[in-house]
Scaffold this motif. Structure first.
Motif, PDB file in Angstrom:
ATOM      1  N   UNK A 238       0.848  -1.197   0.000  1.00  0.00           N
ATOM      2  CA  UNK A 238       0.000   0.000   0.000  1.00  0.00           C
ATOM      3  C   UNK A 238       0.875   1.236   0.000  1.00  0.00           C
ATOM      4  N   UNK A 239       0.473   2.236  -0.756  1.00  0.00           N
ATOM      5  CA  UNK A 239       1.181   3.517  -0.785  1.00  0.00           C
ATOM      6  C   UNK A 239       0.195   4.600  -0.381  1.00  0.00           C
ATOM      7  N   UNK A 240       0.621   5.451   0.518  1.00  0.00           N
ATOM      8  CA  UNK A 240      -0.244   6.504   1.045  1.00  0.00           C
ATOM      9  C   UNK A 240       0.509   7.828   1.011  1.00  0.00           C
ATOM     10  N   UNK A 241      -0.058   8.819   0.317  1.00  0.00           N
ATOM     11  CA  UNK A 241       0.572  10.144   0.242  1.00  0.00           C
ATOM     12  C   UNK A 241       0.202  10.964   1.463  1.00  0.00           C
ATOM     13  N   UNK A 242       1.192  11.688   1.944  1.00  0.00           N
ATOM     14  CA  UNK A 242       0.956  12.661   3.002  1.00  0.00           C
ATOM     15  C   UNK A 242       1.355  14.028   2.473  1.00  0.00           C
ATOM     16  N   UNK A 243       0.783  15.061   3.038  1.00  0.00           N
ATOM     17  CA  UNK A 243       1.174  16.418   2.682  1.00  0.00           C
ATOM     18  C   UNK A 243       1.785  17.064   3.903  1.00  0.00           C
ATOM     19  N   UNK A 244       2.801  17.818   3.696  1.00  0.00           N
ATOM     20  CA  UNK A 244       3.478  18.460   4.817  1.00  0.00           C
ATOM     21  C   UNK A 244       3.299  19.939   4.785  1.00  0.00           C
TER      22      UNK A 244
END
Length: 65
Positions: free
Chosen positions: A59-65
């Protein structure tokens, strides 16, 4: 017991985004079963998952910083 691997990447980093998109393309070309194409979901601007021939779910999950 099934194995799972989940990783997060920085959505705001173009190199990270392109690397994950490329990973999914290569996984599909190699015969992995795409469970969920990369797409925006409620909790992430880009999420997806696939299963490799050994039964491991990635699974790949994008986060925003």
């Amino acid at each position: 017991m099934k194995a799972q691997a989940c990783f997060q990447f920085n959505y705001n980093d173009e190199n990270d985004r392109e690397a994950v998109i490329d990973l999914f393309k290569k996984a599909e070309a190699a015969g992995c079963k795409i469970d969920m194409q990369l797409a925006e979901v409620e909790w992430s601007p880009l999420f997806g998952s696939f299963q490799d021939p050994y039964g491991v779910t990635w699974m790949a999950n994008a986060i925003t910083e």
